[in-house]
Design a protein around this motif. Structure first.
Motif, short mmCIF file in Angstrom:
data_model
loop_
_atom_site.label_atom_id
_atom_site.label_comp_id
_atom_site.label_asym_id
_atom_site.label_seq_id
_atom_site.Cartn_x
_atom_site.Cartn_y
_atom_site.Cartn_z
N PHE A 15 27.79 51.48 36.07
CA PHE A 15 28.60 50.39 36.65
C PHE A 15 29.96 50.32 35.95
O PHE A 15 30.32 49.29 35.37
CB PHE A 15 27.87 49.05 36.50
CG PHE A 15 26.53 49.00 37.17
CD1 PHE A 15 26.42 48.63 38.52
CD2 PHE A 15 25.37 49.31 36.47
CE1 PHE A 15 25.18 48.58 39.14
CE2 PHE A 15 24.13 49.26 37.09
CZ PHE A 15 24.04 48.90 38.42
N PRO A 16 30.75 51.40 36.02
CA PRO A 16 32.01 51.43 35.25
C PRO A 16 33.03 50.39 35.69
O PRO A 16 33.83 49.93 34.89
CB PRO A 16 32.53 52.85 35.47
CG PRO A 16 31.90 53.30 36.75
CD PRO A 16 30.56 52.62 36.79
N GLU A 17 33.01 50.01 36.94
CA GLU A 17 34.01 49.09 37.47
C GLU A 17 33.49 47.67 37.69
O GLU A 17 34.23 46.82 38.18
CB GLU A 17 34.56 49.63 38.81
CG GLU A 17 35.18 51.02 38.72
CD GLU A 17 36.39 51.06 37.79
OE1 GLU A 17 37.19 50.10 37.81
OE2 GLU A 17 36.53 52.04 37.05
N LEU A 18 32.25 47.40 37.33
CA LEU A 18 31.68 46.08 37.57
C LEU A 18 32.42 45.03 36.75
O LEU A 18 32.52 45.13 35.53
CB LEU A 18 30.19 46.03 37.23
CG LEU A 18 29.50 44.70 37.51
CD1 LEU A 18 29.45 44.41 39.01
CD2 LEU A 18 28.10 44.71 36.95
N ARG A 19 32.93 44.05 37.44
CA ARG A 19 33.63 42.94 36.77
C ARG A 19 32.59 42.01 36.16
O ARG A 19 31.73 41.49 36.87
CB ARG A 19 34.49 42.19 37.79
CG ARG A 19 35.30 41.10 37.17
CD ARG A 19 36.21 40.44 38.17
NE ARG A 19 36.84 39.29 37.53
CZ ARG A 19 37.43 38.34 38.18
NH1 ARG A 19 37.50 38.36 39.50
NH2 ARG A 19 37.97 37.33 37.52
N ILE A 20 32.66 41.82 34.85
CA ILE A 20 31.65 41.02 34.17
C ILE A 20 32.17 39.70 33.62
O ILE A 20 31.39 38.87 33.19
CB ILE A 20 30.97 41.82 33.03
CG1 ILE A 20 31.99 42.32 32.03
CG2 ILE A 20 30.12 42.94 33.62
CD1 ILE A 20 31.40 42.96 30.80
N ASP A 21 33.48 39.49 33.65
CA ASP A 21 33.99 38.20 33.17
C ASP A 21 33.57 37.09 34.12
O ASP A 21 33.08 36.04 33.69
CB ASP A 21 35.49 38.23 32.94
CG ASP A 21 36.29 38.58 34.18
OD1 ASP A 21 35.73 39.21 35.12
OD2 ASP A 21 37.50 38.25 34.22
N VAL A 22 33.72 37.33 35.40
CA VAL A 22 33.23 36.41 36.44
C VAL A 22 32.44 37.26 37.42
O VAL A 22 33.00 38.09 38.13
CB VAL A 22 34.39 35.69 37.16
CG1 VAL A 22 33.84 34.76 38.23
CG2 VAL A 22 35.25 34.91 36.17
N LEU A 23 31.14 37.07 37.40
CA LEU A 23 30.26 37.87 38.25
C LEU A 23 30.34 37.44 39.71
O LEU A 23 30.43 36.25 40.02
CB LEU A 23 28.81 37.74 37.79
CG LEU A 23 28.48 38.28 36.42
CD1 LEU A 23 27.04 37.91 36.04
CD2 LEU A 23 28.65 39.79 36.37
N ASP A 24 30.27 38.42 40.58
CA ASP A 24 30.14 38.18 42.01
C ASP A 24 28.65 38.32 42.33
O ASP A 24 28.07 39.39 42.07
CB ASP A 24 30.95 39.21 42.79
CG ASP A 24 30.87 39.05 44.30
OD1 ASP A 24 29.99 38.31 44.79
OD2 ASP A 24 31.68 39.69 44.98
N PRO A 25 28.02 37.28 42.86
CA PRO A 25 26.58 37.37 43.16
C PRO A 25 26.21 38.58 44.01
O PRO A 25 25.13 39.14 43.86
CB PRO A 25 26.28 36.07 43.90
CG PRO A 25 27.35 35.13 43.49
CD PRO A 25 28.57 35.97 43.21
N GLU A 26 27.12 39.02 44.84
CA GLU A 26 26.86 40.19 45.69
C GLU A 26 26.67 41.46 44.85
O GLU A 26 25.97 42.38 45.27
CB GLU A 26 27.99 40.39 46.70
CG GLU A 26 28.03 39.33 47.78
CD GLU A 26 26.78 39.35 48.65
OE1 GLU A 26 26.42 40.42 49.19
OE2 GLU A 26 26.14 38.27 48.79
N ASP A 27 27.28 41.49 43.66
CA ASP A 27 27.15 42.65 42.78
C ASP A 27 25.77 42.73 42.12
O ASP A 27 25.44 43.73 41.50
CB ASP A 27 28.22 42.64 41.69
CG ASP A 27 29.60 42.93 42.24
OD1 ASP A 27 29.71 43.56 43.31
OD2 ASP A 27 30.58 42.51 41.59
N LEU A 28 24.98 41.66 42.26
CA LEU A 28 23.62 41.64 41.72
C LEU A 28 22.56 41.52 42.81
O LEU A 28 21.47 42.04 42.65
CB LEU A 28 23.46 40.46 40.75
CG LEU A 28 24.29 40.49 39.48
CD1 LEU A 28 24.15 39.17 38.73
CD2 LEU A 28 23.87 41.63 38.59
N LYS A 29 22.88 40.82 43.88
CA LYS A 29 21.85 40.42 44.84
C LYS A 29 21.90 41.07 46.22
O LYS A 29 20.93 40.99 46.96
CB LYS A 29 21.91 38.89 45.04
CG LYS A 29 21.72 38.10 43.75
CD LYS A 29 20.34 38.28 43.21
CE LYS A 29 20.12 37.44 41.96
NZ LYS A 29 18.82 37.65 41.38
#
Length: 172
Positions: free
Chosen positions: A83-97
């Motif tokens: 997940f090199p580009e996953l934004r982790i400061d503010v998560l997007d629920p779509e990126d997990l669910k």
């Protein structure tokens, strides 16, 4: 910063015998319970307690120096590799669910099935890393997702804002 708000009623009111009973119940396979609402409440309380302890930890100790597991290096490397580009400061629920995200997360999580204790337990993750745990700022994830995101937040300096706020330093 205060401890997480909107806590689970009853968690602190458990006596030693009740706490042991809860611990024993949680060690049984999930199939043993079906959809028992009492078990769901115990799981929610356990997840909340984990969140409270973690938030107090990153509020009290500079997060960059924390080691969450014996496998932090492996988890971080695998996470940023997958997940090199996953934004982790503010998560997007779509990126997990989302269905697509779940398909990508599943192989990542399974890498740690025999390596990280309770890798698939339900855990609470803050959506916005600069804020504390609240109902609006929390998403349910697996323990290994929590570790991956929080290890990355700690190493990349994203959780520093929580520690700095608690220490009275200006937040940037």
């Amino acid at each position: 910063m205060a401890a997480p708000t909107g806590g689970m009623p009853g968690l602190n009111s458990l006596g030693a015998a009740e706490a042991m009973s809860v611990a024993q119940a949680l060690s049984l396979p999930a199939e043993s319970y079906g959809n028992d609402p009492n078990v769901e409440m115990v799981w929610a309380m356990k997840a909340y307690q984990h969140a409270e302890v973690y938030f107090n930890l990153i509020s009290s100790v500079e997060p960059r120096h924390l080691k969450l597991t014996r496998m932090d290096d492996v988890i971080y490397t695998a996470f940023r590799g997958d997940f090199p580009e996953l934004r982790i400061d503010v998560l997007d629920p779509e990126d997990l669910k989302s269905p697509a995200a779940k398909e990508k997360w599943r192989p990542f999580c399974m890498k740690f099935e025999n390596e990280v204790e309770d890798f698939n337990y339900g855990t609470l993750v803050r959506m916005d890393s600069s804020r504390e745990y609240t109902e609006e700022n929390t998403i349910f994830a697996t323990r290994i997702q929590f570790y991956a995101i929080e290890i990355a937040r700690n190493r990349e300096g994203i959780n520093d804002v929580v520690f700095q706020h608690r220490a009275g330093k200006p937040v940037q």
